[in-house]
Design an enzyme around this catalytic site. Structure first.
Site, PDB file in Angstrom:
ATOM      1  CG  HIS A 245      -4.179 -10.485   3.446  1.00  0.00           C
ATOM      2  ND1 HIS A 245      -5.448 -11.009   3.354  1.00  0.00           N
ATOM      3  CD2 HIS A 245      -4.305  -9.174   3.121  1.00  0.00           C
ATOM      4  CE1 HIS A 245      -6.296 -10.078   3.000  1.00  0.00           C
ATOM      5  NE2 HIS A 245      -5.626  -8.946   2.833  1.00  0.00           N
TER       6      HIS A 245
ATOM      7  CG  HIS B 245      -1.877  -1.144   1.246  1.00  0.00           C
ATOM      8  ND1 HIS B 245      -3.088  -1.116   0.591  1.00  0.00           N
ATOM      9  CD2 HIS B 245      -1.783  -2.369   1.816  1.00  0.00           C
ATOM     10  CE1 HIS B 245      -3.715  -2.267   0.776  1.00  0.00           C
ATOM     11  NE2 HIS B 245      -2.943  -3.052   1.521  1.00  0.00           N
ATOM     12  CG  LEU B 246       3.349   2.124  -2.982  1.00  0.00           C
ATOM     13  CD1 LEU B 246       3.910   2.323  -4.379  1.00  0.00           C
ATOM     14  CD2 LEU B 246       4.478   2.059  -1.955  1.00  0.00           C
TER      15      LEU B 246
ATOM     16  CG  ASP C  64      -1.616  -6.311   3.931  1.00  0.00           C
ATOM     17  OD1 ASP C  64      -1.869  -5.305   3.232  1.00  0.00           O
ATOM     18  OD2 ASP C  64      -2.436  -6.799   4.737  1.00  0.00           O
TER      19      ASP C  64
ATOM     20  CG  ASN D 187      -9.041  -7.058   7.593  1.00  0.00           C
ATOM     21  OD1 ASN D 187      -9.032  -8.270   7.453  1.00  0.00           O
ATOM     22  ND2 ASN D 187     -10.049  -6.304   7.187  1.00  0.00           N
TER      23      ASN D 187
ATOM     24  CG  ASP E   5      -5.908  -5.847   0.130  1.00  0.00           C
ATOM     25  OD1 ASP E   5      -6.233  -6.900   0.699  1.00  0.00           O
ATOM     26  OD2 ASP E   5      -5.161  -4.996   0.647  1.00  0.00           O
TER      27      ASP E   5
ATOM     28  CG  ASN F 269      -6.460   0.136  -0.316  1.00  0.00           C
ATOM     29  OD1 ASN F 269      -5.358   0.111  -0.855  1.00  0.00           O
ATOM     30  ND2 ASN F 269      -6.647  -0.217   0.933  1.00  0.00           N
TER      31      ASN F 269
END
EC number: 3.5.2.3
Length: 428
Positions: free
Chosen positions: A230, A58-59, A303, A276, A150, A90
């Site tokens: 995950h 996640h960037l 993740d 999560n 995701d 996201n």
């Protein structure tokens, strides 16, 4: 671009060899190579791996640059030994159009610390109601091959079937966040003995397992590829193992934190452990390690989920879910899998470079350390031991569950197509 001679490294953990890099390519691998005008890196005792590839990062850019940016995230990736990451969809706006995925892809190219391959959303706005522009994202400059909502599960079976049918046309893959939403309403941690004692809402294992079971059946029916994000429970392992025994095109990933940490840590009520899917039981952890060792789980994915201080330094119920992981992933894998004897370094290269690159259809990465291949490489001092200090992280966020924990291994050098991005453990 100057020549570089890596002298005496243990290639994939084997016998010492020299590796000559010239013009972004591995020019030679052998013993007794001469330096000439090359810059020499003395690597005796260190392990040389192909550059690591993360399928799940996640960037945050665009939209949550207070947590992370493409620049800071790729700097963190380089420090962790990664030469390519897949940026999840996201963001704000969601990466559900060709325009947004191209923006992320171009930012990665501009900053140059590692390659950034955008992941496209499966549905518009991650809302699970309408397929996003899968074909347009694939046909864009970013060439998207992986699609995921995701953070949210594609819980509608019809939408999932249509997505699987659509990506089959160009060999893409749907990466599912397996979480049955009705079974996890109000969930705060793993459902079990600890959640009952603490009085926190439980996230049952069956909420993950039921979605995985449905989706492997759908993928088999369509004849398409499904990837499980995950994976976190022993039951999920058994479902994936069964699906693979049928010859179905199913792959799965596990995070470093699910290989090491358990729900017992939640007794501290420290939100750094809120994630999560949630931290599970010791039995789940052991099953995940065994499955990664035997290949049932294909790869490790971080993740990496950065959050600003205020989103984590609060009461448990209000805290955001997620942990940063790019800079500690290889150390956790060494600790849980290599030092325990479950994997050797060649198998680490398989699980953290070869397989994730193959799943993502990522050209130029996950290649052997051999003559003629792109010089995407990671040099690791496996003998190193040190405490994790997030104050020194390259990531913009500090929400690591390993603060103060001693972990083995340290990436000393990372090369992206022959250009050093990390030297002596420091960003170039």
């Amino acid at each position: 671009m100057s020549k570089i001679l890596i002298r005496g490294a243990r290639v994939l953990g084997g016998d010492p060899q020299d590796v000559l890099i010239d013009g972004g390519t591995i020019a030679a691998v052998g013993t007794g190579l001469t330096a000439g005008d090359a810059t020499v890196v003395e690597a005796a005792g260190q392990v040389l791996l192909p550059g690591l590839v993360d399928l799940h990062t996640h960037l945050r850019e665009p939209g949550r640059e207070d947590s992370e940016t493409v620049l800071t995230g790729t700097r963190a990736a380089a420090v962790g030994g990664f030469t390519a990451v897949h940026a999840m969809a996201n963001t704000f706006p969601v990466a559900d159009t060709a325009g947004v995925v191209e923006q992320v892809w171009r930012l990665g190219r501009e900053h140059g610390y590692c390659d950034v391959q955008p992941v496209g959303a499966v549905t518009v706005g991650l809302e699970g109601k309408q397929l996003a522009e899968l074909g347009a994202m694939h046909d864009s400059a970013a060439g998207v091959m992986v699609f995921s909502d995701d953070g949210k599960c594609v819980d509608d079976a019809v939408i999932m079937r249509r997505a699987l049918e659509y990506v089959k046309a160009f060999g893409g893959v749907v990466a599912q966040h397996a979480q049955e939403p009705r079974l996890t309403e109000g969930a705060q941690m793993n459902e079990g003995v600890v959640s009952a004692e603490l009085g926190l809402g439980g996230w049952p294992a069956v909420a993950e397992e039921s979605i995985i079971a449905r989706d492997v059946l759908l993928a088999a029916h369509v004849g398409s590829r499904i990837h499980i994000c995950h994976l976190s429970t022993a039951g999920s392992v058994e479902i994936v193992r069964w699906a693979k025994s049928k010859g179905w095109d199913v792959t799965a990933e596990v995070t470093p934190h699910h290989l090491l940490l358990t729900d017992e840590l939640v007794r501290s009520y420290d939100p750094v452990y809120k994630v999560n899917p949630p931290l599970r039981t010791e039995a789940d952890v052991l099953a995940l390690r065994e499955a990664l060792a035997d290949g049932t789980i294909d790869c490790v994915a971080t993740d990496h989920a950065p959050h600003p201080h205020e989103d984590k330094d609060c009461e448990w119920a209000a805290a955001a879910m997620g942990m940063v992981g790019l800079e500690t992933a290889l150390s956790v894998v060494q600790h849980t899998m290599v030092d325990s004897g479950l994997l050797d370094w060649a198998q680490v290269a398989d699980r953290m470079s070869f397989r994730p690159a193959r799943i993502g259809r990522l050209a130029g990465h996950g290649r052997p350390v051999s003559e003629g291949e792109p010089a995407n490489l990671t040099l690791v001092d496996a003998a190193y031991r040190g405490e994790v200090d997030p104050a020194g992280f390259a990531s913009r966020s500090r929400n690591t569950p390993y603060r103060g924990r001693e972990l083995p291994g340290r990436v000393t050098h990372t090369w992206l197509r022959g250009r050093a991005t990390v030297v002596d453990g420091k960003l170039v």
